[in-house]
Design an enzyme around this catalytic site. Structure first.
Site, PDB file in Angstrom:
ATOM      1  N   CYS A 105       0.886  -1.157   0.000  1.00 41.62           N
ATOM      2  CA  CYS A 105       0.000   0.000   0.000  1.00 41.62           C
ATOM      3  C   CYS A 105       0.924   1.206   0.000  1.00 41.62           C
ATOM      4  O   CYS A 105       1.558   1.493   1.006  1.00 41.62           O
ATOM      5  CB  CYS A 105      -0.920   0.041   1.216  1.00 41.62           C
ATOM      6  SG  CYS A 105      -1.886   1.568   1.229  1.00 41.62           S
ATOM      7  N   CYS A 108      -0.442   4.130   2.541  1.00 39.57           N
ATOM      8  CA  CYS A 108      -0.459   3.959   3.996  1.00 39.57           C
ATOM      9  C   CYS A 108      -0.266   2.487   4.320  1.00 39.57           C
ATOM     10  O   CYS A 108       0.845   1.990   4.202  1.00 39.57           O
ATOM     11  CB  CYS A 108      -1.734   4.529   4.596  1.00 39.57           C
ATOM     12  SG  CYS A 108      -3.223   4.152   3.662  1.00 39.57           S
ATOM     13  N   SER A 109      -1.310   1.801   4.720  1.00 43.09           N
ATOM     14  CA  SER A 109      -1.104   0.415   5.146  1.00 43.09           C
ATOM     15  C   SER A 109      -2.347  -0.424   4.897  1.00 43.09           C
ATOM     16  O   SER A 109      -2.634  -1.324   5.673  1.00 43.09           O
ATOM     17  CB  SER A 109      -0.735   0.382   6.625  1.00 43.09           C
ATOM     18  OG  SER A 109      -1.731   1.058   7.367  1.00 43.09           O
ATOM     19  N   CYS A 110      -3.077  -0.157   3.834  1.00 40.42           N
ATOM     20  CA  CYS A 110      -4.286  -0.930   3.549  1.00 40.42           C
ATOM     21  C   CYS A 110      -3.920  -2.400   3.373  1.00 40.42           C
ATOM     22  O   CYS A 110      -2.925  -2.728   2.730  1.00 40.42           O
ATOM     23  CB  CYS A 110      -4.983  -0.388   2.311  1.00 40.42           C
ATOM     24  SG  CYS A 110      -5.490   1.327   2.550  1.00 40.42           S
TER      25      CYS A 110
HETATM   26 FE    FE Z   1      -3.240   2.095   2.874  1.00 44.99          FE
END
Ligand code: FE
Length: 208
Positions: A105, A108-110
């Site tokens: 991602c 961010c951190s999906c």
């Molecule tokens: Fe993300």
């Protein structure tokens, strides 16, 4: 694993804020630290990759299920009872002799929570997010994963809406195994696409 350390940033603002909030809640008696630990452990290690392992093991064993999984990941994952936040749209991508998929991602951190739980620290780190796109093969090598030059590497960028699950290639010799035995070969990292199935599960103990 040197990789995990190279890629760790110092605690981010968010981490520090969460820690501050946690201390405050515990101090005020609003939250029991043990409950909190249990909850985190549940998402990281129990709910976490276990669900994805069941999905992949079934896909390896059952070609009809695999076809459904590739056609509509969200629906096929829900067949096994996994759904919820972070799993609104799950897209499954299959590793083959010609294509290797890996997931990042960049924003961010999906991450597909219902099947993989909470993302590992390195997945959220700035270096992984930038380098997975720029030099995926090099990043893979750092995980100990060599992808031959004639195999195409595809990098999938997750978003809040669409989150990916990699179906790793079943390791040689796994043909006659039961789904329970197959699960042992499937690591969290192989479902992110940074390791091969059967290549060991160095990160199953925690958030690394
Ligand atoms: Fe993300």
């Amino acid at each position: 694993m040197a990789h995990d350390h190279d890629h760790n940033d110092p605690p981010s603002d968010t981490v520090l804020r969460v820690k501050a909030l946690e201390s405050l809640l515990v101090e005020k008696g609003l939250v029991d630290p043990e409950t909190l630990d249990t909850l985190v452990d549940r998402f990281e290690n129990r709910i976490g990759p276990q669900n994805g392992k069941a999905v992949v093991a079934k896909a390896w064993r059952d070609p009809d299920y695999k076809a459904r999984l590739l056609e509509d990941g969200t629906k096929a994952v829900a067949e096994l009872g996994y759904s919820g936040a972070g799993g609104e749209t799950i897209v499954a991508v299959e590793n083959t002799d010609r294509v290797h998929n890996m997931v990042v991602c960049t924003l961010c951190s999906c991450y597909p929570w219902p099947v993989l739980g909470l993302p590992p620290v390195w997945y959220k780190s700035a270096p992984y997010r930038a380098r997975a796109v720029r030099e995926p093969r090099k990043v893979l090598e750092e995980f100990g994963t060599h992808i031959p030059a004639d195999v195409e590497v595809r990098v999938w960028d997750s978003t809040a809406e669409t989150r990916y699950l990699v179906i790793p290639k079943p390791p040689l010799g796994s043909e006659g195994m039961s789904e329970e035995q197959l699960k042992e070969l499937i690591s969290r990292d192989s479902m992110i696409g940074v390791r091969l199935a059967g290549a060991g599960q160095p990160n199953t103990g925690g958030a690394s």
